[in-house]
Design a protein around this motif. Structure first.
Motif: not given
Length: 211
Positions: A40-59
Motif C-alpha cells: 500500500p505504501q512503499n517505505g523503502s526511501a527511509t532506513p527501516s527495520i524489516y521483520v518477517l517470520w522465520h518460516g517464511e524467510i526463504l524468498m
C-alpha cells in the motif's frame, strides 16, 4: 585422513556447497512462480527495520530486492552454524550480515545494527528466530526501532502451494509455478509505545498475512 572428515571440514564443505544451491533454488522459484506484490505504501526511501517470520524467510532476499530495487540491508543471523549458512547466502544476494542474537552477543548485535541504521542501511530480522517459539516476538526489532525512531516494515511470503517442513517454524518452500503473494506492510513507528506494546503490535501486523 581423520582431519579430512572432521566436523569442521564437513561444515566448511557445507558452507561452500549449500548456499549456492539455495541461491539457485530461490532464483528458479522467483522466475517460475507468478508473483503478486501488495505494498500500500512503499517505505523503502527511509532506513527501516524489516521483520518477517522465520518460516517464511526463504524468498525474503529476492522479495526485498524487488521491493527496494537495491541490496542495502544487513540481516541479523544467529551465531550458530545455520547462521553461517544464512550469512553466506545473504552475501550471494549482495547484502550484509550481523552475527548473533538477543540471547548470545545481544549487546554487540545491537551496537552493529544501530551503526547500520546510522549509515542509512536497512536491518532485516526474524523476531521468532533462531529457535522460536513460532510466531513469537523477541525484543530486538522493537528495541532498535525505539532507540533510533525508525519505521518497521512487515514482510510476508504467502504461496498458494508449498511444502511445509516438520521443523519448529514449519519452514515454507513454495512449489514451482505456484503464485507467491508478497505482503509489505505500511511503515509504522513504535518509539512512543512501551516495549510490550511494541512487540504486540509487531506480532499483530505479521500475523495478518502469515502462512
Amino acid at each position: 585422513m581423520a582431519k579430512l572428515f572432521s566436523k569442521e571440514f564437513k561444515r566448511k564443505l557445507l558452507v561452500w556447497i549449500v548456499p549456492p544451491l539455495i541461491y539457485a533454488l530461490i532464483k528458479l522459484l522467483f522466475f517460475t512462480c507468478k508473483k503478486k506484490f501488495y505494498r500500500p505504501q512503499n517505505g523503502s526511501a527511509t532506513p527501516s527495520i524489516y521483520v518477517l517470520w522465520h518460516g517464511e524467510i526463504l524468498m525474503a532476499a529476492a522479495a526485498y530486492t524487488y521491493y527496494t530495487k537495491r541490496v542495502e540491508a544487513d540481516t541479523i543471523v544467529s551465531s550458530h552454524f545455520d547462521g553461517e549458512l544464512a550469512a553466506r547466502l545473504m552475501q550471494l544476494f549482495g547484502g550484509g550480515t550481523i552475527r548473533g542474537s538477543s540471547s548470545k552477543g545481544g549487546a554487540s548485535v545491537l551496537r552493529q545494527a544501530l551503526k547500520s541504521l546510522q549509515k542509512g542501511r536497512d536491518i532485516a530480522l526474524t523476531p521468532d528466530g533462531p529457535r522460536g517459539p513460532r510466531h513469537s516476538v523477541a525484543d530486538g526489532a522493537a528495541v532498535l526501532a525505539m532507540m533510533k525512531k525508525v519505521p518497521i516494515i512487515t514482510m510476508n511470503c504467502n504461496p498458494t502451494s508449498y511444502w511445509s517442513m516438520k521443523s519448529w517454524d514449519r519452514f515454507c518452500i513454495p512449489k514451482p509455478f505456484c503464485t507467491i503473494e508478497f505482503y509489505f506492510g505500511n511503515p509504522f513507528y513504535v518509539h512512543e509505545l512501551s516495549l510490550e506494546e511494541a512487540k504486540s503490535l509487531i506480532q499483530k501486523r505479521l500475523l495478518e498475512h502469515a502462512v
